[in-house]
Design an enzyme around this catalytic site. Structure first.
Site, mmCIF file in Angstrom:
data_model
loop_
_atom_site.group_PDB
_atom_site.id
_atom_site.type_symbol
_atom_site.label_atom_id
_atom_site.label_comp_id
_atom_site.label_asym_id
_atom_site.label_seq_id
_atom_site.Cartn_x
_atom_site.Cartn_y
_atom_site.Cartn_z
ATOM 1 N N ASN A 1 0.868 -1.178 0.000
ATOM 2 C CA ASN A 1 0.000 0.000 0.000
ATOM 3 C C ASN A 1 0.903 1.225 0.000
ATOM 4 O O ASN A 1 1.501 1.557 1.019
ATOM 5 C CB ASN A 1 -0.888 -0.039 1.258
ATOM 6 N N LYS B 1 0.070 4.264 -0.311
ATOM 7 C CA LYS B 1 -0.569 5.462 0.259
ATOM 8 C C LYS B 1 -0.313 6.670 -0.662
ATOM 9 O O LYS B 1 -0.281 6.499 -1.876
ATOM 10 C CB LYS B 1 -0.068 5.694 1.695
ATOM 11 N N HIS C 1 -9.518 1.521 4.996
ATOM 12 C CA HIS C 1 -8.240 1.673 5.707
ATOM 13 C C HIS C 1 -8.442 2.659 6.855
ATOM 14 O O HIS C 1 -9.207 3.616 6.721
ATOM 15 C CB HIS C 1 -7.166 2.178 4.730
ATOM 16 N N GLU D 1 -6.763 5.039 7.850
ATOM 17 C CA GLU D 1 -6.493 6.441 7.498
ATOM 18 C C GLU D 1 -7.697 7.052 6.774
ATOM 19 O O GLU D 1 -7.986 8.242 6.941
ATOM 20 C CB GLU D 1 -5.211 6.516 6.650
ATOM 21 N N GLU E 1 -5.507 -4.608 10.758
ATOM 22 C CA GLU E 1 -4.450 -3.620 10.957
ATOM 23 C C GLU E 1 -4.724 -2.835 12.238
ATOM 24 O O GLU E 1 -5.507 -1.877 12.218
ATOM 25 C CB GLU E 1 -4.410 -2.647 9.778
ATOM 26 N N GLY F 1 2.541 2.361 10.733
ATOM 27 C CA GLY F 1 3.535 3.412 10.550
ATOM 28 C C GLY F 1 4.289 3.790 11.806
ATOM 29 O O GLY F 1 4.993 4.798 11.834
ATOM 30 N N SER G 1 3.280 -2.055 10.324
ATOM 31 C CA SER G 1 4.741 -2.140 10.509
ATOM 32 C C SER G 1 5.323 -3.506 10.165
ATOM 33 O O SER G 1 6.253 -3.985 10.823
ATOM 34 C CB SER G 1 5.129 -1.729 11.937
HETATM 35 P P1 PGA Z 1 2.795 0.370 7.618
HETATM 36 O O1 PGA Z 1 1.342 0.585 6.995
HETATM 37 O O2 PGA Z 1 3.308 -0.948 7.081
HETATM 38 O O3 PGA Z 1 3.604 1.532 7.169
HETATM 39 O O4 PGA Z 1 2.625 0.302 9.104
HETATM 40 C C1 PGA Z 1 0.452 -0.483 6.825
HETATM 41 C C2 PGA Z 1 -0.851 0.020 6.266
HETATM 42 O O5 PGA Z 1 -1.294 1.091 6.678
HETATM 43 O O6 PGA Z 1 -1.457 -0.620 5.397
#
Ligand code: PGA
Length: 243
Positions: free
Chosen positions: A10, A12, A94, A96, A164, A170, A204
């Site tokens: 992803n 983003k 997601h 976010e 998640e 992140g 992560s």
């Molecule tokens: P990350 O993001 O691996 O940077 O923690 C995962 C995600 O949001 O899909």
């Protein structure tokens, strides 16, 4: 029935046309992998990425779609448009998007239904916040998100769930193996097609922890954010499947 692992990147809001060399670097690892490999670049790169990946074992997907097929929705992109641009999958709900755009479970469900109707495989994201985990609510929250976000009639339609935990995205923090195993098992129990539906872990995931996370019984792959931006990291996560 064995489930084919899925390693999904992803990107983003990252990536420019100059970054498409990534796919050449990842294509060999994808060809050698027993897993399905997916990259979800920003919408601006989707058609270019799909063209670049044609003839490789890499699929591309969107990061969101609108619930309607077309119409007066400035700035939005429909599932049909994603499909038209070469997408096979779309990430939905997601955390976010839930946080930045106020997406409710009901909105995620209507998007998932639109995605399925357009021939896309939705990757429906669920996960608890830090406060919810600390108050012992993780499983309840995830169960509620699933109940509200899954399409009404998902039988016989392929979809993917991504667990998640919001606090692990992140941050460099990952859920413990025991916590991941517990939530994934709880998710599986609530799926209409538990044997065939893939449940990804995200938050992560990196080369150093991919192998142990991917070896857990109900973990069928990973949704990778930050580590999917660097071909060498993403390739080594791909290499952790079935090791
Ligand atoms: P990350 O993001 O691996 O940077 O923690 C995962 C995600 O949001 O899909």
């Amino acid at each position: 029935m064995p489930r084919t692992a899925l390693i999904a990147g992803n990107w983003k809001m990252n990536g420019l046309a100059g970054d498409l060399g990534f796919f050449g670097e990842v294509a060999r690892a994808a060809a050698d992998s027993p897993a399905d490999i997916l990259v979800c670049p920003p919408a601006t790169l989707l058609a270019l990425a799909a063209k670049t990946c044609s003839g490789t074992a890499i699929s591309v997907g969107g990061q969101d779609c609108h619930a309607r097929e077309s119409g007066a929705h400035t700035g939005d992109i429909s599932a049909v448009m994603l499909r038209d641009a070469g997408a096979d999958y779309v990430i939905l709900g997601h955390s976010e998007r839930r946080a930045d755009h106020g997406e409710s479970d009901a909105i995620v469900r209507s998007k998932a239904e639109a995605a399925l109707a357009a021939g896309l495989i939705p990757i429906i994201c669920v996960g608890e916040t830090q406060a919810e985990r600390e108050s012992g609510q993780a499983e309840t929250v995830v169960a509620r998100q699933l109940a509200g976000s899954l399409p009404e009639n998902p039988q016989k339609m392929e979809l993917v769930i991504a667990y998640e935990p919001v606090w692990a995205i992140g941050t460099g923090l990952t859920a413990s193996e025991a916590d991941v195993a517990e939530i994934h098992a709880a998710i599986r129990k609530r799926l209409p097609e538990p044997l065939t539906t893939r449940i990804l872990y995200g938050g992560s995931v990196k080369p150093a922890n991919a192998e142990s996370l991917l070896s857990l019984a109900d973990v069928d792959g990973a949704l990778v954010g930050g580590a999917s931006l660097k071909a060498s990291d993403f390739t080594s996560i791909i290499g952790a499947v079935g090791r």
